[in-house]
Design a protein around this motif. Structure first.
Motif, mmCIF file in Angstrom:
data_model
loop_
_atom_site.group_PDB
_atom_site.id
_atom_site.type_symbol
_atom_site.label_atom_id
_atom_site.label_comp_id
_atom_site.label_asym_id
_atom_site.label_seq_id
_atom_site.Cartn_x
_atom_site.Cartn_y
_atom_site.Cartn_z
ATOM 1 N N LYS A 160 0.810 -1.224 0.000
ATOM 2 C CA LYS A 160 0.000 0.000 0.000
ATOM 3 C C LYS A 160 0.845 1.277 0.000
ATOM 4 C CE LYS A 160 -3.801 -2.290 2.447
ATOM 5 N NZ LYS A 160 -4.566 -2.371 3.730
ATOM 6 N N ILE A 161 2.153 1.137 0.148
ATOM 7 C CA ILE A 161 3.010 2.328 0.234
ATOM 8 C C ILE A 161 3.025 3.074 -1.099
ATOM 9 C CG2 ILE A 161 5.408 3.114 0.443
ATOM 10 C CD1 ILE A 161 5.846 0.931 2.498
ATOM 11 N N LYS A 162 2.815 4.363 -1.029
ATOM 12 C CA LYS A 162 2.918 5.237 -2.199
ATOM 13 C C LYS A 162 3.787 6.438 -1.814
ATOM 14 C CE LYS A 162 0.021 3.296 -5.230
ATOM 15 N NZ LYS A 162 0.392 2.930 -6.623
ATOM 16 N N TYR A 163 4.895 6.592 -2.527
ATOM 17 C CA TYR A 163 5.789 7.716 -2.254
ATOM 18 C C TYR A 163 5.366 8.931 -3.076
ATOM 19 C CZ TYR A 163 8.794 4.142 -0.164
ATOM 20 O OH TYR A 163 9.289 3.131 0.619
ATOM 21 N N SER A 164 5.872 10.087 -2.670
ATOM 22 C CA SER A 164 5.577 11.321 -3.386
ATOM 23 C C SER A 164 6.850 12.160 -3.452
ATOM 24 C CB SER A 164 4.478 12.109 -2.659
ATOM 25 O OG SER A 164 4.984 12.686 -1.466
ATOM 26 N N SER A 165 6.742 13.308 -4.094
ATOM 27 C CA SER A 165 7.907 14.188 -4.233
ATOM 28 C C SER A 165 8.345 14.772 -2.889
ATOM 29 C CB SER A 165 7.594 15.318 -5.217
ATOM 30 O OG SER A 165 6.476 16.072 -4.783
ATOM 31 N N LYS A 166 7.574 14.519 -1.839
ATOM 32 C CA LYS A 166 7.984 14.949 -0.506
ATOM 33 C C LYS A 166 8.940 13.953 0.138
ATOM 34 C CE LYS A 166 3.698 17.498 0.401
ATOM 35 N NZ LYS A 166 2.515 17.629 1.296
ATOM 36 N N ASP A 167 9.079 12.783 -0.491
ATOM 37 C CA ASP A 167 9.968 11.739 0.028
ATOM 38 C C ASP A 167 11.284 11.748 -0.745
ATOM 39 O OD1 ASP A 167 8.136 10.374 1.953
ATOM 40 O OD2 ASP A 167 6.971 10.031 0.120
ATOM 41 N N VAL A 168 12.382 11.707 -0.018
ATOM 42 C CA VAL A 168 13.719 11.736 -0.612
ATOM 43 C C VAL A 168 14.517 10.551 -0.072
ATOM 44 C CG1 VAL A 168 15.860 13.050 -0.874
ATOM 45 C CG2 VAL A 168 13.658 14.250 -0.773
#
Length: 512
Positions: free
Chosen positions: A422-430
């Motif tokens: 279910k994990i979804k990364y975004s541009s807030k994650d580095v």
């Protein structure tokens, strides 16, 4: 004072020695003489612990591909556990099998062997796809729990040379994969194949094939017993479990041998014998071999830890591996099998690499030997990104922190795989990696033109030794990047154009 021998006498002595050696060789066994390096490991954990469990090539590879492909690909229904589930009357697989093939007592799992044709299989095309996907090693599930060997086996008649394709599938793959410059992996799940439940009423969960009277897994036919694991235990351990491993090692020289679960149910003496045999054989061939295990069934000073469909949420102090599948369902091909989005697979890879891990990605070919187009597209999209920005992945290691951002991975192993899905990364994650005098910051998503990004991991209060930054660039852009290092972190102004939809790599070069 040394006396010089006359040349003619010296020649005679040499000829005599040579002649004696030739005569002696004629009386010796045809078995090759074992070298000192071949004998360097004995069958005990202290000796085996001297093995370098994660050589540099493995730690630097980061991505491998393997595939669940076998008889279970023929019905292409439910998942790769079809051969077990087809025997339970309350399971959807049983009903599907009954409707399409007949009662399992009359059409057993072994009857799928002639239907597994692999007529469109092309090992060279597969190997090229693996290269284009960015993999550095690849290979088959040599045998799943089902007792069917994907190689030319002399131990069991249930193999791809004797039945079905009438081809040495593993042999063809080894030649093509190594021919493309990749390392070769063979995965073994066959520890589950033994009939550990051999009486009615015994706990059937301990065996892959359930013990039901009148069904092929309980047959007294010697050939069927080799498929269904219905063999005296000690004989099976030595001649089947260990014998198959030795056969693959001798014939195909895998660089990695990977084990699924239930390995701990194999007696310790046989696990030691396998490890010594494999590592000594690898030494003789100047191979830096790798053994991967899934549970606490081999010491970690001579093997690599694998986490199925899950991963670490901290930096690993040693190299480790995740095995995950490209699909959103079964590990083997099934009708209408969906696949994960390319960006999700890439983000999983980036997260794993940022923590000193390696990804073993599974694909699911069809019984005819073709790889479904949606899987091919997913692999090529990931491979295209790696061709452009792979310097941030290959040959790197973890920085002091793996990353920052709101998305957190759960703890645990396979029991939490649904949460990992279910994990979804975004541009807030580095996520960070490092190599030589370079730090790579990978933004897990699309950035916008002129976006301001603050890399908080560079904040003075977080990093013990604030690096002296020389340059900051964005891979794929020729624009000059504006940046500022302050007590709060490294502030970066992104280029005027969006670089990549899936992930953006910021390259930070520091002083030597």
């Amino acid at each position: 004072m040394k006396l010089a021998l006359p040349k003619i006498l010296l020649l005679g002595i040499l000829l005599s020695i040579t002649s004696c050696k030739d005569v002696g060789h004629e009386n010796q066994s045809s078995e090759p003489e074992m070298s000192k390096t071949q004998e360097s490991y004995s069958e005990d954990w202290s000796s085996l612990g001297g093995h370098n469990e994660a050589p540099d090539w493995f730690k630097e590879a980061k991505l491998g591909i393997y595939f669940h492909w076998g008889l279970y690909s023929v019905p292409a229904f439910d998942n790769e556990w079809y051969p077990r589930h087809m025997h339970f009357e309350d399971h959807p697989v049983y009903k599907y099998h009954l409707e399409n093939y007949g009662h399992p007592s009359e059409f057993g799992y072994h009857d799928f062997a002639p239907l597994f044709k692999a007529e469109k299989f092309d090992s060279d095309k597969w190997a090229q796809l693996f290269v284009d996907a960015g993999a550095k090693f690849a290979g088959p599930v040599a045998e799943h729990h089902d007792g069917y060997a994907m190689w030319n086996s002399k131990i069991t008649p249930w193999n791809t040379m004797t039945t079905g394709p009438k081809r040495d599938i593993t042999g063809e793959l080894e030649k093509s994969i190594k021919g493309k410059g990749l390392k070769f992996i063979t995965a073994f799940h066959h520890a589950k194949n033994l009939q550990r439940a051999t009486t009615i009423g015994q706990d059937i969960s301990i065996s892959h094939f359930p013990y039901f009277e009148g069904m092929p897994p309980t047959s007294a036919d010697p050939d069927l017993q080799l498929m269904y694991g219905n063999i005296e235990h000690e004989k099976w351990y030595k001649e089947v479990w260990l014998g198959k491993l030795k056969e693959v090692i001798d014939n195909y020289s895998p660089d990695i041998v990977w084990f699924d679960y239930v390995l701990g149910d194999i007696p310790e003496a046989y696990r030691k014998e396998f490890a010594a045999y494999y590592l000594n054989a690898a030494n003789q061939k100047d191979q830096e071999a790798v053994i991967v295990r899934k549970q606490h069934d081999l010491p970690l000073n001579m093997s690599v830890e694998d986490l199925e469909q899950s991963r670490k949420n901290t930096i690993g102090t040693k190299a480790w591996m995740t095995d995950a599948t490209i699909s959103d369902g079964s590990w083997c091909y099934t009708k209408d099998l969906g696949v994960k989005e390319s960006k999700d697979i890439l983000h999983m890879l980036i997260d794993i690499v940022s923590k000193n891990g390696v990804l073993l990605l599974n694909i699911s070919p069809k019984a005819d030997g073709t790889i479904p187009n949606n899987q091919v597209v997913g692999l090529l999209k990931m491979g295209d990104w790696l061709k452009k920005y792979g310097e941030a992945i290959y040959g790197t290691e973890a920085w002091y922190t793996f990353g920052e951002g709101p998305t957190k991975e759960p703890t645990g192993h396979f029991e939490n795989h649904d949460l990992f899905h279910k994990i979804k990364y975004s541009s807030k994650d580095v996520r960070y990696t490092t190599k030589d005098y370079t730090i790579y910051a990978m933004v897990m998503g699309k950035t916008t033109p002129d976006q301001q990004i603050m890399l908080e991991s560079f904040a003075k209060e977080k990093v013990l030794d604030v690096p002296a930054i020389e340059t900051v660039t964005v891979l794929g852009s020729e624009s000059k990047i504006e940046w500022e290092l302050s007590e709060n972190g490294l502030s970066i102004t992104m280029p005027e154009n969006t670089i990549d939809e899936m992930a953006t790599v910021i390259k930070i070069t520091i002083s030597q």
